[in-house]
Design an enzyme around this catalytic site. Structure first.
Site, PDB file in Angstrom:
ATOM      1  N   ARG A   1       0.826  -1.223   0.000  1.00 26.83           N
ATOM      2  CA  ARG A   1       0.000   0.000   0.000  1.00 26.83           C
ATOM      3  C   ARG A   1       0.855   1.267   0.000  1.00 26.83           C
ATOM      4  O   ARG A   1       0.460   2.289  -0.556  1.00 26.83           O
ATOM      5  CB  ARG A   1      -0.933  -0.012   1.218  1.00 26.83           C
ATOM      6  CG  ARG A   1      -2.012   1.094   1.203  1.00 26.83           C
ATOM      7  CD  ARG A   1      -2.998   0.887   2.348  1.00 26.83           C
ATOM      8  NE  ARG A   1      -4.122   1.817   2.282  1.00 26.83           N
ATOM      9  CZ  ARG A   1      -4.324   2.819   3.118  1.00 26.83           C
ATOM     10  NH1 ARG A   1      -3.449   3.059   4.096  1.00 26.83           N
ATOM     11  NH2 ARG A   1      -5.382   3.609   3.003  1.00 26.83           N
TER      12      ARG A   1
ATOM     13  N   ILE B   1      -7.260   7.461  -1.069  1.00 27.15           N
ATOM     14  CA  ILE B   1      -7.089   6.010  -1.064  1.00 27.15           C
ATOM     15  C   ILE B   1      -7.851   5.507   0.153  1.00 27.15           C
ATOM     16  O   ILE B   1      -7.652   5.998   1.267  1.00 27.15           O
ATOM     17  CB  ILE B   1      -5.592   5.622  -1.033  1.00 27.15           C
ATOM     18  CG1 ILE B   1      -5.427   4.108  -0.968  1.00 27.15           C
ATOM     19  CG2 ILE B   1      -4.843   6.306   0.084  1.00 27.15           C
ATOM     20  CD1 ILE B   1      -3.967   3.655  -1.121  1.00 27.15           C
ATOM     21  N   SER B   2      -8.776   4.577  -0.041  1.00 26.53           N
ATOM     22  CA  SER B   2      -9.694   4.157   1.014  1.00 26.53           C
ATOM     23  C   SER B   2      -8.978   3.438   2.154  1.00 26.53           C
ATOM     24  O   SER B   2      -7.902   2.859   1.971  1.00 26.53           O
ATOM     25  CB  SER B   2     -10.776   3.240   0.438  1.00 26.53           C
ATOM     26  OG  SER B   2     -11.531   3.904  -0.542  1.00 26.53           O
ATOM     27  N   GLN B   3      -9.610   3.457   3.331  1.00 29.73           N
ATOM     28  CA  GLN B   3      -9.028   2.775   4.478  1.00 29.73           C
ATOM     29  C   GLN B   3      -9.007   1.272   4.236  1.00 29.73           C
ATOM     30  O   GLN B   3      -9.901   0.711   3.580  1.00 29.73           O
ATOM     31  CB  GLN B   3      -9.787   3.108   5.756  1.00 29.73           C
ATOM     32  CG  GLN B   3     -11.065   2.333   5.964  1.00 29.73           C
ATOM     33  CD  GLN B   3     -11.781   2.707   7.239  1.00 29.73           C
ATOM     34  OE1 GLN B   3     -12.667   3.541   7.228  1.00 29.73           O
ATOM     35  NE2 GLN B   3     -11.414   2.070   8.331  1.00 29.73           N
TER      36      GLN B   3
END
Length: 219
Positions: free
Chosen positions: A37, A63-65
């Site tokens: 990530r 950017i999503s959790q």
């Protein structure tokens, strides 16, 4: 495929943020322990890459959790022979995870600069089964339809009809639906041409922009 300096941080993320909170799909957990990530976030946020929260990227996007990403992937229950459509490439992180879990992923990003950056990262990391295109995600990608699964990483007031039409019969879609203050992450299965909706949980995503809306914002 790459020099990995943060595997321990990623393993901790998987165990403490995902498995401990009920994510059970081992293919999803394995993919999230493998995809770096930190390669998909801006340099100033790399030290926070494995925290359980969204992070800003260019063009006002995020950017999503990791936990929300895991919920979406677990709901889709992808198999290695399936073809997936992703709406909203962003940095390319979810694209890489989809590439790990499926035969091929087509990803559409409205912002050309993000599409180029994401494709470059994915190529550098060796994801040959991921194709990133710049375009209007709300219109889907009819030339490659039907898709076994569709994942949308931006919220719309309702399910875009072009996406439902491009979903294979029996296919699955995950997307946030609703206004900013009351979004629901929905799981949609197409049965007899109709969407069968299950609410997964509350969420907050950036809005799904169309080419027309983006043109207005630019003027």
């Amino acid at each position: 495929m790459w020099t990995d300096s943060q595997a321990a941080a990623r393993d901790l993320m998987v165990e403490s943020q995902l498995r401990a909170r009920g994510i059970r799909d081992e293919r999803v957990l394995q993919a999230m322990s493998h995809v770096p990530r930190h390669e998909f976030v801006p340099s100033e946020f790399k030290q926070q890459a494995y925290e359980d929260r969204p992070l800003p990227i260019a063009e006002g996007q995020t950017i999503s959790q990791p936990y929300i990403v895991a919920i979406m992937l677990e709901a889709l229950a992808l198999t290695p022979l399936e073809v997936v459509l992703e709406i909203g490439t962003g940095s390319g992180y979810l694209t890489a995870l989809l590439a790990e879990l499926s035969q091929h992923v087509y990803s559409i990003e409205l912002h050309e600069s993000l599409a180029r950056q994401a494709q470059a990262i994915l190529q550098r990391l060796g994801y040959a089964n991921a194709s990133v295109l710049a375009g209007d995600g709300a219109q889907g990608l009819p030339q490659h339809a039907p898709f076994h699964a569709i994942v949308v990483s931006a919220a719309a007031p309702e399910i875009p009809q072009p996406l439902l039409q491009q979903l294979a019969e029996g296919g699955r879609m995950v997307m946030p639906v609703g206004p900013t203050e009351a979004q629901q992450l929905q799981f949609i299965r197409k049965q007899a041409g109709n969407p069968i909706v299950t609410v997964l949980e509350g969420c907050r995503f950036v809005p799904l922009l169309t080419s027309a809306a983006n043109s207005k914002l630019s003027n």
